[in-house]
Enzyme design. Structure first.
Site, PDB file in Angstrom:
ATOM      1  N   TYR A 149       0.829  -1.214   0.000  1.00  0.00           N
ATOM      2  CA  TYR A 149       0.000   0.000   0.000  1.00  0.00           C
ATOM      3  C   TYR A 149       0.865   1.266   0.000  1.00  0.00           C
ATOM      4  O   TYR A 149       0.604   2.227   0.721  1.00  0.00           O
ATOM      5  CB  TYR A 149      -0.948   0.017   1.209  1.00  0.00           C
ATOM      6  N   LYS A 191      16.691 -10.157  24.421  1.00  0.00           N
ATOM      7  CA  LYS A 191      15.554  -9.297  24.746  1.00  0.00           C
ATOM      8  C   LYS A 191      14.318 -10.186  24.851  1.00  0.00           C
ATOM      9  O   LYS A 191      13.247  -9.874  24.335  1.00  0.00           O
ATOM     10  CB  LYS A 191      15.383  -8.210  23.679  1.00  0.00           C
ATOM     11  N   ASP A 224      19.182  -3.930  26.877  1.00  0.00           N
ATOM     12  CA  ASP A 224      19.182  -2.582  27.436  1.00  0.00           C
ATOM     13  C   ASP A 224      20.020  -2.530  28.706  1.00  0.00           C
ATOM     14  O   ASP A 224      20.795  -1.585  28.928  1.00  0.00           O
ATOM     15  CB  ASP A 224      17.759  -2.077  27.679  1.00  0.00           C
ATOM     16  N   ASP A 248      25.806  -5.457  16.402  1.00  0.00           N
ATOM     17  CA  ASP A 248      26.200  -4.257  15.668  1.00  0.00           C
ATOM     18  C   ASP A 248      26.171  -3.041  16.589  1.00  0.00           C
ATOM     19  O   ASP A 248      27.124  -2.251  16.656  1.00  0.00           O
ATOM     20  CB  ASP A 248      25.238  -4.070  14.486  1.00  0.00           C
ATOM     21  N   ASP A 252      29.602  -0.929  18.563  1.00  0.00           N
ATOM     22  CA  ASP A 252      29.853   0.505  18.390  1.00  0.00           C
ATOM     23  C   ASP A 252      29.905   1.199  19.750  1.00  0.00           C
ATOM     24  O   ASP A 252      30.748   2.077  19.982  1.00  0.00           O
ATOM     25  CB  ASP A 252      28.767   1.139  17.526  1.00  0.00           C
TER      26      ASP A 252
END
Length: 377
Positions: A149, A191, A224, A248, A252
């Protein structure tokens, strides 16, 4: 200087790529050539002008037979890819990801280590020495999904995360092998409290795999909380295994807490050696400083040390690592780490250090396995 290693020849495909890649790659190759001379290694470099400029001229990041050309080599040495003129989806999915997947480079290994002479933004001076093992072929970076859509109020985008028992177990196996040779402490990023299917599956397979390694203890840490852990007490971590996306991001973050993302190396590994592995710095093409002789070449040089180690030359790898570490220790880093050096000045200092560092001293400072920290396949 110790007795040189047995003469060995390796064919290396070089893709400098974009931005500062064309500055840091020659710097690293100059160091590799000097190390090769001292350790009786024959490194044959073949250069490929692929990247964003190639895309702007040809509509693709590399030729149609690009992977076939790379397959004839023992390793790939990549600088950086990315340009404001080319969408990231084109630059990444047109070059790096096809190489990773076609050559089954299912392990992305990223060391995170404090280096003398580089100030960390953390108040603590505790030394950090972490290996992040990122699953590199599946997970959140799958090609499964699509858009529907388009242009309508109910436009929809679907992106599927794909975890397979093969993919998770081989990443966990590699990470547990590393942990067993170090402290035995393995941390798994998860998670599973919020992602109900894939992450509990990840946890189960990691636990089953780690259980096969006596002396290895695995801790499952919500990503987290693990991100906070990397900032508050990173020195308590040793080996981390993570999915494609989580690895990833965490790597960093890890490189940032040790002083600069410009320092961080990485290896995209096919551990079995059936295909060439790829070595690259974590940093991007940094178009804002490209062409100004400001780029930090440590990530590229360190990636070169990881390449030497992977190719079976740990003494040469340790020699190169000790050389750039000694220059940083003297406070001669580039400006991003608070030093006075340009790219060319830092490279010249590393070349000089290579000549004065005894290889035996280097291997003692960086024991076998430290540069790439890769278990034997």
């Amino acid at each position: 200087m110790s007795t040189p290693e047995m003469t060995a020849k390796h064919r290396i495909a070089v893709i400098a790529g974009d931005g500062i890649g064309v500055e840091v790659v020659p710097a690293a190759i100059a160091c590799l050539e000097r190390i090769a001379e001292l350790h009786s290694l024959a490194l044959e470099f073949t250069y490929f002008d692929w990247g964003s400029e190639y895309y702007l001229q040809h509509g693709r990041m590399m030729p149609e037979d690009g992977l076939e050309q790379l397959a004839r080599h023992d390793a790939v040495f990549l600088g950086a890819v990315g340009s404001p003129e080319v969408p990231d989806t084109e630059s990444l999915w047109g070059l790096l990801i096809p190489i990773r997947r076609e050559f089954r480079q299912y392990i992305n290994l990223r060391p995170v280590k404090t280096l003398d002479g580089v100030a960390s933004p953390l108040a603590s001076k505790e030394p950090i020495d972490i290996l992040i093992v990122r699953e590199n072929n599946e997970g959140e970076y799958s090609e499964v999904g699509g858009r529907a859509y388009r242009g309508l109020p109910n436009e929809t985008a679907v992106q599927e995360t794909i975890f397979t028992r093969l993919g998770v177990s081989r990443a966990a196996n590699y990470a547990a092998s590393l942990a067993s040779a170090r402290t035995g402490r393995l941390t798994s990023a998860t998670k599973s409290n919020g992602i109900i299917h894939t992450m509990p599956f990840w946890d189960e397979v990691v636990a089953e795999t780690a259980a096969k390694f006596p002396g290895v203890t695995v801790t499952h840490e919500l990503v987290d909380a693990l991100a906070a852990h990397l900032v508050l007490k990173p020195w308590t971590l040793d080996v981390i295994v993570a999915s494609n996306l989580l690895g990833d991001i965490l790597s960093d973050l890890g490189s940032s807490v040790t002083g600069s993302i410009g320092l961080a190396p990485s290896a995209n590994l096919n551990p079995e050696g059936d295909f060439p592995s790829l070595f690259e710095p974590v940093h991007g093409s940094a178009p804002d400083i490209a062409g100004r002789n400001l780029a930090n070449p440590v990530g590229q040089i360190w990636s070169g040390a990881m390449m030497l180690d992977h190719l079976g030359h740990p003494e040469a790898a340790a020699h190169l690592q000790s050389a750039f570490e000694s220059v940083l220790r003297e406070g001669l880093g580039t400006r991003d780490v608070g030093g006075p050096s340009t790219t060319t000045e830092f490279t010249a200092a590393v070349l000089a250090a290579i000549d004065v560092i005894d290889a035996v001293t280097a291997i003692n400072a960086n024991p076998a396995g430290k540069p790439a920290a890769a278990p034997a396949s």
